[in-house]
Motif scaffolding. Sequence first.
Motif, PDB file in Angstrom:
ATOM      1  N   THR A  76       1.948   3.968   6.042  1.00  0.00           N
ATOM      2  CA  THR A  76       0.705   3.905   5.282  1.00  0.00           C
ATOM      3  C   THR A  76      -0.404   4.591   6.070  1.00  0.00           C
ATOM      4  O   THR A  76      -0.239   4.916   7.251  1.00  0.00           O
ATOM      5  N   VAL A  77      -1.537   4.800   5.408  1.00  0.00           N
ATOM      6  CA  VAL A  77      -2.667   5.442   6.084  1.00  0.00           C
ATOM      7  C   VAL A  77      -3.125   4.602   7.272  1.00  0.00           C
ATOM      8  O   VAL A  77      -3.428   5.117   8.350  1.00  0.00           O
ATOM      9  N   VAL A  78      -3.156   3.270   7.088  1.00  0.00           N
ATOM     10  CA  VAL A  78      -3.580   2.379   8.165  1.00  0.00           C
ATOM     11  C   VAL A  78      -2.613   2.446   9.332  1.00  0.00           C
ATOM     12  O   VAL A  78      -3.028   2.522  10.503  1.00  0.00           O
ATOM     13  N   GLU A  79      -1.311   2.436   9.056  1.00  0.00           N
ATOM     14  CA  GLU A  79      -0.311   2.487  10.126  1.00  0.00           C
ATOM     15  C   GLU A  79      -0.412   3.780  10.915  1.00  0.00           C
ATOM     16  O   GLU A  79      -0.340   3.773  12.154  1.00  0.00           O
ATOM     17  N   VAL A  80      -0.592   4.893  10.228  1.00  0.00           N
ATOM     18  CA  VAL A  80      -0.683   6.188  10.911  1.00  0.00           C
ATOM     19  C   VAL A  80      -1.962   6.260  11.744  1.00  0.00           C
ATOM     20  O   VAL A  80      -1.952   6.704  12.899  1.00  0.00           O
ATOM     21  N   ASN A  81      -3.087   5.808  11.173  1.00  0.00           N
ATOM     22  CA  ASN A  81      -4.351   5.805  11.919  1.00  0.00           C
ATOM     23  C   ASN A  81      -4.252   4.928  13.163  1.00  0.00           C
ATOM     24  O   ASN A  81      -4.715   5.318  14.238  1.00  0.00           O
ATOM     25  N   PRO A 138       0.826  -1.215   0.000  1.00  0.00           N
ATOM     26  CA  PRO A 138       0.000   0.000   0.000  1.00  0.00           C
ATOM     27  C   PRO A 138       0.856   1.259   0.000  1.00  0.00           C
ATOM     28  O   PRO A 138       2.006   1.233   0.422  1.00  0.00           O
ATOM     29  N   LYS A 139       0.272   2.325  -0.464  1.00  0.00           N
ATOM     30  CA  LYS A 139       1.013   3.566  -0.635  1.00  0.00           C
ATOM     31  C   LYS A 139       1.468   4.113   0.716  1.00  0.00           C
ATOM     32  O   LYS A 139       0.713   4.131   1.681  1.00  0.00           O
TER      33      LYS A 139
END
Length: 293
Positions: free
Chosen positions: A86-91, A67-68
Amino acid sequence: CVCVCVCLEPLVPSIFFPSFSPVVNVQCVVLQWTRTPASVDADGFEITRTCTLPITAKISVAFEQTPKRYKLNVILSKFLQIDSGTVVEVNNAVWEYIRSQDLRDDESPDVINCDAAMQEVFQVEKLKVHELGQRIQQCLLPPQRVEISHTIRHEDNAHNFGEDIYDVDLNVETLVTSNTFMEHASPALSDLDAKITEHIEALEVAKEKREFMLAFANNPQKFILTWVTAQVRDNEEATTLSSLHKAARQSAPFYEKWTEGAAFQYLSEVADEKAKKQLQHSNSNKTTTTTAA
């Protein structure tokens, strides 16, 4: 004629680089190639131009990962102690902080009470849960490009064709994190988890047996007295509970909806029967008085 050839070679076999989009600047001439969905996967690119040596080629490569991944702005990076993700990791990192600091509002669970650190990042005192993703997205920047400045010159060594090696750190999927590895490892991990649980239960049973026998060995008289007393108490409690349950079952019908109407009808019938007896007794007394007269 100068040939700029960039080859991406991983240090670990079977790890493939993500797609990349290079930009090469040679003597103020910018050559840019942008990857398209129809582009063929490759691990390098080559550009040939005519120029005078020595010359410096500035190579800028942007890797497209799936993922980006994004670069975090300075404030969010300082807050989460990570530079990219990634967006998921940051969230997940932000939510982990919210849970650890207990920032959810007690009266309104969909409201987040930002502490000083979160206020510095998002510039608000309170935040709706559905707004958090948008706020985080505003703090994400495009991934940083890999910048390489390479000088091309005539080489005195006949075996050196101007080749230089540059190390670039990238987050790539390894065999350990790949889905294929997890699919093959899942059954084995499940078996190991089952064995671990089985051994833990066996240890708990062995611990209870040891404590039981150790207490008996240390003071048999006291152990037996305590054990018998506990058995009597448990028996009394069981008997009491059984009596209460029996009484509850017997009294349950009296709490149903139809009992009130049934009781009213029964009392009405008793009252009517009593009134009839009183009327018969009164008529009988009148008949006796008339006969005597």
